[in-house]
Design a protein around this motif. Structure first.
Motif, PDB file in Angstrom:
ATOM      1  N   SER A 156      15.763  -8.593   1.089  1.00  0.00           N
ATOM      2  CA  SER A 156      14.648  -8.591   2.193  1.00  0.00           C
ATOM      3  C   SER A 156      13.918  -7.329   2.214  1.00  0.00           C
ATOM      4  O   SER A 156      12.687  -7.380   2.477  1.00  0.00           O
ATOM      5  N   LEU A 157      14.486  -6.190   2.295  1.00  0.00           N
ATOM      6  CA  LEU A 157      13.875  -5.013   2.127  1.00  0.00           C
ATOM      7  C   LEU A 157      12.863  -4.747   0.990  1.00  0.00           C
ATOM      8  O   LEU A 157      11.750  -4.209   1.142  1.00  0.00           O
ATOM      9  N   SER A 158      13.291  -5.162   0.150  1.00  0.00           N
ATOM     10  CA  SER A 158      12.626  -5.190  -1.373  1.00  0.00           C
ATOM     11  C   SER A 158      11.401  -5.881  -1.334  1.00  0.00           C
ATOM     12  O   SER A 158      10.080  -5.719  -1.565  1.00  0.00           O
ATOM     13  N   SER A 159      11.536  -7.163  -0.602  1.00  0.00           N
ATOM     14  CA  SER A 159      10.377  -8.052  -0.747  1.00  0.00           C
ATOM     15  C   SER A 159       9.517  -7.543   0.362  1.00  0.00           C
ATOM     16  O   SER A 159       8.250  -7.732   0.247  1.00  0.00           O
ATOM     17  N   GLN A 160       9.905  -7.079   1.425  1.00  0.00           N
ATOM     18  CA  GLN A 160       8.909  -6.496   2.552  1.00  0.00           C
ATOM     19  C   GLN A 160       8.072  -5.579   2.068  1.00  0.00           C
ATOM     20  O   GLN A 160       7.077  -5.233   2.261  1.00  0.00           O
ATOM     21  N   GLN A 161       8.812  -4.568   1.131  1.00  0.00           N
ATOM     22  CA  GLN A 161       8.137  -3.401   0.788  1.00  0.00           C
ATOM     23  C   GLN A 161       6.998  -3.845  -0.164  1.00  0.00           C
ATOM     24  O   GLN A 161       5.843  -3.438  -0.225  1.00  0.00           O
ATOM     25  N   LEU A 190       5.351  -6.867  -0.186  1.00  0.00           N
ATOM     26  CA  LEU A 190       4.372  -7.585   0.782  1.00  0.00           C
ATOM     27  C   LEU A 190       3.449  -6.507   1.219  1.00  0.00           C
ATOM     28  O   LEU A 190       2.488  -6.593   1.441  1.00  0.00           O
ATOM     29  N   ASP A 191       4.169  -5.507   2.075  1.00  0.00           N
ATOM     30  CA  ASP A 191       3.498  -4.229   2.364  1.00  0.00           C
ATOM     31  C   ASP A 191       2.340  -3.702   1.507  1.00  0.00           C
ATOM     32  O   ASP A 191       1.227  -3.360   1.818  1.00  0.00           O
ATOM     33  N   ALA A 192       3.033  -3.424   0.063  1.00  0.00           N
ATOM     34  CA  ALA A 192       2.133  -2.811  -0.869  1.00  0.00           C
ATOM     35  C   ALA A 192       1.012  -3.716  -1.304  1.00  0.00           C
ATOM     36  O   ALA A 192      -0.173  -3.197  -1.629  1.00  0.00           O
ATOM     37  N   ALA A 193       1.338  -4.961  -1.241  1.00  0.00           N
ATOM     38  CA  ALA A 193       0.146  -6.159  -1.566  1.00  0.00           C
ATOM     39  C   ALA A 193      -0.869  -6.257  -0.681  1.00  0.00           C
ATOM     40  O   ALA A 193      -1.964  -6.344  -0.858  1.00  0.00           O
ATOM     41  N   ASN A 194      -0.550  -6.120   0.646  1.00  0.00           N
ATOM     42  CA  ASN A 194      -1.275  -6.103   1.837  1.00  0.00           C
ATOM     43  C   ASN A 194      -2.176  -4.724   1.726  1.00  0.00           C
ATOM     44  O   ASN A 194      -3.394  -4.940   2.037  1.00  0.00           O
TER      45      ASN A 194
END
Length: 113
Positions: free
Chosen positions: A58-63, A65-69
């Protein structure tokens, strides 16, 4: 000298010294346990492992997503700048086009025939 280093490395890798068993985290098959306490402990260990894995993912996925945004926002800003440059160039081209030698002026609308 090189042969000695290789021999020492092989002894270390191949188990030149007795190694203790290590508890490697992961999913275990709990049905092999006979007592209820051991089975419960095994299941709890599996639950803990899965919760930790989900948390890490979950943490990895959120990071990601944040980088992609952030990258999307940077690309939007870049695109807006490029669109403004294109508009400026088109406006400059319209101003220069009638002045260029050999260019044919556009016919006047509603003018004399």
């Amino acid at each position: 000298m090189r042969g000695r280093v290789l021999a020492i490395t092989l002894l270390t890798v191949m188990g030149g010294s007795p190694a203790m068993a290590q508890d490697v985290p992961g999913i275990e098959i709990c049905t092999v346990e006979k007592t209820m306490e051991r089975r419960t402990s095994c299941l709890q260990s599996n639950v803990n492992f899965l919760q930790q894995t989900i948390g890490k993912l979950s943490l990895s996925s959120q990071q990601k997503l944040d980088a992609a945004n952030r990258q999307i926002e940077a690309l939007k800003t870049s695109l807006a700048g490029l669109l403004k440059t294109v508009d400026d160039l088109q406006a400059a081209q319209k101003k220069i086009a009638p002045v260029l030698p050999g260019s044919v002026p556009a016919p006047a609308k509603g003018g004399a025939k």
